[in-house]
Design a protein around this motif. Structure first.
Motif, mmCIF file in Angstrom:
data_model
loop_
_atom_site.group_PDB
_atom_site.id
_atom_site.type_symbol
_atom_site.label_atom_id
_atom_site.label_comp_id
_atom_site.label_asym_id
_atom_site.label_seq_id
_atom_site.Cartn_x
_atom_site.Cartn_y
_atom_site.Cartn_z
ATOM 1 N N VAL A 39 3.239 29.662 14.324
ATOM 2 C CA VAL A 39 4.137 30.799 14.111
ATOM 3 C C VAL A 39 4.775 31.218 15.437
ATOM 4 C CG1 VAL A 39 4.184 33.272 13.592
ATOM 5 C CG2 VAL A 39 3.089 31.699 12.010
ATOM 6 N N SER A 40 3.957 31.197 16.502
ATOM 7 C CA SER A 40 4.495 31.587 17.807
ATOM 8 C C SER A 40 5.592 30.626 18.250
ATOM 9 C CB SER A 40 3.379 31.596 18.852
ATOM 10 O OG SER A 40 2.353 32.457 18.454
ATOM 11 N N ILE A 41 5.325 29.349 18.049
ATOM 12 C CA ILE A 41 6.320 28.350 18.443
ATOM 13 C C ILE A 41 7.568 28.487 17.561
ATOM 14 C CG2 ILE A 41 6.800 25.877 18.516
ATOM 15 C CD1 ILE A 41 3.772 25.553 19.271
ATOM 16 N N GLY A 42 7.328 28.674 16.260
ATOM 17 C CA GLY A 42 8.446 28.844 15.329
ATOM 18 C C GLY A 42 9.278 30.069 15.667
ATOM 19 N N ASN A 43 8.580 31.169 15.972
ATOM 20 C CA ASN A 43 9.284 32.399 16.337
ATOM 21 C C ASN A 43 10.106 32.214 17.597
ATOM 22 O OD1 ASN A 43 8.557 34.011 14.255
ATOM 23 N ND2 ASN A 43 6.828 34.965 15.305
ATOM 24 N N GLN A 351 0.604 29.190 24.341
ATOM 25 C CA GLN A 351 1.000 29.376 25.740
ATOM 26 C C GLN A 351 0.957 28.040 26.476
ATOM 27 O OE1 GLN A 351 2.334 31.940 26.793
ATOM 28 N NE2 GLN A 351 1.715 33.520 25.342
ATOM 29 N N LEU A 352 -0.083 27.255 26.134
ATOM 30 C CA LEU A 352 -0.243 25.953 26.768
ATOM 31 C C LEU A 352 0.943 25.054 26.430
ATOM 32 C CD1 LEU A 352 -2.534 24.540 28.450
ATOM 33 C CD2 LEU A 352 -3.095 23.353 26.324
ATOM 34 N N VAL A 353 1.295 25.042 25.139
ATOM 35 C CA VAL A 353 2.434 24.230 24.697
ATOM 36 C C VAL A 353 3.699 24.666 25.427
ATOM 37 C CG1 VAL A 353 4.001 23.895 22.750
ATOM 38 C CG2 VAL A 353 1.557 23.557 22.441
ATOM 39 N N SER A 354 3.865 25.977 25.528
ATOM 40 C CA SER A 354 5.062 26.488 26.200
ATOM 41 C C SER A 354 5.064 26.066 27.664
ATOM 42 C CB SER A 354 5.094 28.005 26.055
ATOM 43 O OG SER A 354 5.234 28.638 27.288
ATOM 44 N N HIS A 355 3.874 26.075 28.250
ATOM 45 C CA HIS A 355 3.750 25.717 29.653
ATOM 46 C C HIS A 355 4.061 24.230 29.864
ATOM 47 C CE1 HIS A 355 2.381 26.467 33.705
ATOM 48 N NE2 HIS A 355 1.667 25.356 33.655
ATOM 49 N N LEU A 356 3.497 23.397 28.971
ATOM 50 C CA LEU A 356 3.633 21.946 29.136
ATOM 51 C C LEU A 356 5.017 21.451 28.734
ATOM 52 C CD1 LEU A 356 0.161 20.641 27.892
ATOM 53 C CD2 LEU A 356 0.964 20.985 30.234
ATOM 54 N N ASN A 357 5.537 21.958 27.602
ATOM 55 C CA ASN A 357 6.797 21.419 27.084
ATOM 56 C C ASN A 357 7.999 22.288 27.392
ATOM 57 O OD1 ASN A 357 5.030 19.669 26.032
ATOM 58 N ND2 ASN A 357 5.424 20.132 23.885
ATOM 59 N N GLY A 358 7.738 23.487 27.899
ATOM 60 C CA GLY A 358 8.844 24.393 28.179
ATOM 61 C C GLY A 358 9.482 24.959 26.928
ATOM 62 N N TRP A 359 8.759 24.901 25.790
ATOM 63 C CA TRP A 359 9.320 25.493 24.577
ATOM 64 C C TRP A 359 9.193 27.001 24.670
ATOM 65 C CZ3 TRP A 359 6.651 22.169 20.250
ATOM 66 C CH2 TRP A 359 7.141 20.847 20.363
ATOM 67 N N PRO A 360 10.152 27.695 24.086
ATOM 68 C CA PRO A 360 9.992 29.150 24.064
ATOM 69 C C PRO A 360 8.955 29.511 23.000
ATOM 70 C CG PRO A 360 11.957 28.520 22.874
ATOM 71 C CD PRO A 360 11.362 27.244 23.386
ATOM 72 N N VAL A 361 7.963 30.325 23.337
ATOM 73 C CA VAL A 361 7.044 30.798 22.294
ATOM 74 C C VAL A 361 7.101 32.309 22.248
ATOM 75 C CG1 VAL A 361 5.482 28.858 22.545
ATOM 76 C CG2 VAL A 361 5.019 30.965 23.772
ATOM 77 N N LEU A 362 6.867 32.842 21.062
ATOM 78 C CA LEU A 362 6.921 34.276 20.882
ATOM 79 C C LEU A 362 5.746 34.662 19.992
ATOM 80 C CD1 LEU A 362 9.201 36.375 21.711
ATOM 81 C CD2 LEU A 362 9.650 36.460 19.271
ATOM 82 N N VAL A 363 4.696 35.245 20.606
ATOM 83 C CA VAL A 363 3.537 35.680 19.826
ATOM 84 C C VAL A 363 3.850 37.062 19.278
ATOM 85 C CG1 VAL A 363 1.075 36.116 19.880
ATOM 86 C CG2 VAL A 363 2.061 34.405 21.391
#
Ligand SMILES: Nc1ncnc2c1ncn2[C@@H]1O[C@H](COP(=O)(O)OP(=O)(O)OP(=O)(O)O)[C@@H](O)[C@H]1O
Ligand SMILES: [Mg+2]
Lengths: 402, 256
Positions: A39-43, A351-363
């Protein structure tokens, strides 16, 4: 029985079999964790799309040539040339509530300057274009209506083009050669970043649409018309009027254009996000279901194991409801602890995914609250049957149980 | 004053198995306040069954039971639970303490249920007081697994006492204990009885029954004898006798 004592008893019972409790909660932990992460990644993706939609400009309506389904936006883009400058002029003349109109013609060209060359999108636009797109001119100025009328060889370049061709000098006033025709650079646009389709919007050169059609592409049709409505309240009316004007001009012929407003564009772009959300909900319910069954299973085992204890409590004066509460709360604590751990895990991994892939995440807080409430509810729901079983035990039978 | 326990023509038939078992066949009994009754009889004669009926843990198949003037045969599950909680103290056959729960917490348990409201402090104090009565206040934070059989039995007695019951029911409270510990437990009972608590206990052993005031004998679910104890044993004297006997055994043992 007092609530404090019930919690204490429940916690103690869970601690007694720490390993078992953890394994039982694992279903919930993984389910909730996965959902929170996704959901965070989707958001994050959705927020990015929304930002990009907003970057289209405010209250923008686009008329595309060719008629197409909502999913086929890209395929339909200028696929059958049918829009003309006269269409754009008719809209400007006849529709009220409009603050800007820009006919668009686009193609890719090799451009030269400073002895360097660069392949970029050359866009024929009107002087209204930067205002429609809320796009600022970083230096210099936009070309004027006079330039459009006189089919002037002038242009405004995007940030990327400026960086590529004029790394060390000010491009304003210099000459850019497009198809070997010299265009005078009047201004440089501010940086705008990527658009909905991942294209670099700054990698573009703007020229008057008349110059584009007569000097460069030699087309007689335009590919689209950008229109800005005065405000959000009139956008629907403006859109309707545009459709009417264009339909009238075609006098009963099959409509060969599509009118879309920004909101519809956003919907098209977020359609995939919605599919993903649905998929997520499915995954979430399956994993919570599996987790819940695990909890029910362990609670049944626990009730059987502790039959004597239940017997003692009943014999000493516990009501069925006291016993029911005790086991229900135990199950709920188990599942909501699982939920909390899952939430932390989900936040951590996103957060890890965002850190590694640079994707925007929104929790989002909402997703956390919903996940917690759901996991607690799962415990309550699946704990109810075992708890009721415990509560309905006969004190004598329970005491005698070996 | 009416008798605290009054049962009339009470029957209990177990029909869970293939053949129905008529465990209690028409027992009529009155127990006055302050009485101290030993219920005896061969194994399978229905003692535990009768005790469970008296303890409102089980319902009679037929007959009437008036506890403290209340007809309990008509009460529902929760009302029975409240009666057990408020008016009765039960020491079960076998110890039946909650495992991995300290002696003190075991004793506190009855106060956590029922509608009487105590503060946490009151609960703690009353439980400590009851442990003190049975001489175990030093062991309040021990788990049952860290206590001897006699000590566990005394914790169970303390738990039965904590809500100040009208009647204390004990099913073979000395069943698993040696002579000395049995005498100690009986000493606790005698002291409580002297303070006015009505006690009904089941026992197999004649010399334990002699600590009581009244002996009932059950055979095949029927009351066959009901007599007052003539020469009551007193725990203090019995313990003294035991000590001197042990001392004598040691002396003779050392000589040989
Ligand atoms: N739950 C039950 N279902 C069927 N029969 C039972 C049940 N409980 C007891 N009985 C039977 O009822 C009779 C009386 O049993 P009870 O337990 O009252 O005996 P008791 O006098 O306490 O014996 P003991 O001295 O061995 O404890 C026995 O024949 C026993 O088999
Ligand atoms: Mg028995």
């Amino acid at each position: 029985m007092r609530f404090g004592s019930i919690i204490k008893v429940a916690l103690r019972a869970l601690m007694r079999n720490t390993m078992r409790s953890i394994l039982t909660a694992l279903g919930i932990i993984i389910g909730v964790g996965a959902v929170i992460a996704m959901v965070s990644i989707g958001n994050g993706a959705k927020a990015q799309v929304e930002a990009q939609v907003a970057s289209l400009g405010q209250n923008v309506i686009t008329v595309f040539s060719g008629s197409m389904s909502s999913g086929g936006m890209r395929g339909g883009w200028g696929s059958s040339p049918s829009l003309t400058i006269e269409d754009a002029e008719a809209i400007e003349r006849e529709v009220t509530g409009i603050v800007g109109v820009s006919p668009e013609v686009r193609d890719r060209n090799q451009v030269l300057a400073n002895g360097l060359n660069w392949n970029t999108s050359v866009n024929g636009e009107s002087p209204d274009y930067p205002d429609i797109r809320s796009w600022k001119i970083a230096s210099g100025a936009m070309f004027s209506d006079q330039d459009v009328r006189s089919v002037a060889k002038v242009c405004v370049i995007g940030k990327t083009v400026a960086d590529q061709l004029f790394a060390n000098s000010d491009p304003v006033g210099q000459t850019l050669r497009i198809r070997n025709i010299p265009f005078k650079i009047l201004g440089v646009l501010d940086s705008k970043g990527f658009n909905l389709f991942g294209q670099d919007q700054d990698d573009a050169v703007l020229v008057p649409y008349t110059s584009h059609m007569k000097r460069l592409s030699r087309r007689s049709y335009i590919s689209s018309i950008l229109i800005q409505a005065a405000n959000a309240d009139v956008i629907d009316k403006v859109q309707k009027d545009i459709t009417e004007v264009l339909t009238q001009r075609r006098k009963g012929r099959e409509p060969d254009f599509t009118v879309r407003n920004q909101v519809e564009l956003a919907q098209t772009a977020t359609a995939t996000t919605q599919t993903m959300t649905l998929l997520l909900a499915a995954i979430a319910s399956v994993s919570l279901l599996v987790g819940g069954i695990g909890i029910m299973n362990i609670m049944l085992v626990s009730v059987t194991e502790r039959t004597r204890e239940i017997g003692i409590r009943l014999a000493i004066g516990a009501h069925g409801s006291d016993v029911l509460m005790q086991f229900l709360i135990e199950a709920t604590i188990l599942s909501s602890l699982g939920g909390v751990i899952g939430i932390l895990l989900g936040i951590g991994s996103s957060q890890l995914v965002s850190h590694l892939n640079g994707w925007p995440v929104l929790v989002s807080t909402a997703s956390i609250v919903i996940a917690f409430v759901f996991s607690a509810a799962v415990g309550m729901f699946f704990g109810f049957y075992p708890a009721r079983k415990a509560a309905q035990l006969d004190p004598i039978d329970a005491l005698r149980y070996e | 004053m009416p008798p605290v326990v009054k049962i009339e023509e009470i029957h209990k038939i177990y029909d869970s198995g293939e053949v129905p078992v008529h465990a209690v066949r028409g027992v009529t009994l009155e127990i006055e306040r302050g009485d101290f009754v030993a219920l005896m009889g061969a194994s399978g004669s229905g003692k535990s069954t009768l005790m469970n009926l008296l303890g409102c843990l089980d319902r009679p198949t037929r007959g009437r039971y008036l506890l403290d003037g209340i007809d309990v045969s008509e009460l529902d599950r929760n009302a029975l639970a409240d009666i057990r909680n408020q008016k009765l103290g039960f020491v079960f056959q076998g110890f039946n303490l909650l495992a991995r729960t300290t002696a003190l917490e075991n004793v506190e348990l009855p106060m956590l249920y029922g509608d009487r409201k105590f503060t946490t402090k009151q609960i703690r104090e009353r439980a400590m007081h009851c442990l003190d009565i049975v001489g175990l206040s030093q062991r309040s934070d021990h788990f049952p697994s860290q206590l001897s059989g006699g000590q566990q039995q005394r914790v169970a007695i303390a738990r039965a006492l904590v809500n100040e019951p009208q009647v204390l029911l004990a099913d073979e409270p000395t069943g698993n204990l040696d002579t000395r510990t049995s005498a100690e437990v009986m000493g606790v009972f005698q002291r409580l009885n002297d303070e006015g608590i009505t006690i009904v206990m089941v026992t197999h052993e004649l010399d334990i029954a002699r600590f009581c005031k009244r002996n009932l004998i059950l055979r095949d679910g029927m009351m066959v004898r009901d007599e007052a104890v003539a020469n009551r044993s007193l725990s203090a004297t019995e313990l003294e006798k035991l000590s001197s006997a042990e001392a004598a055994a040691k002396l003779t043992g050392a000589k040989s």
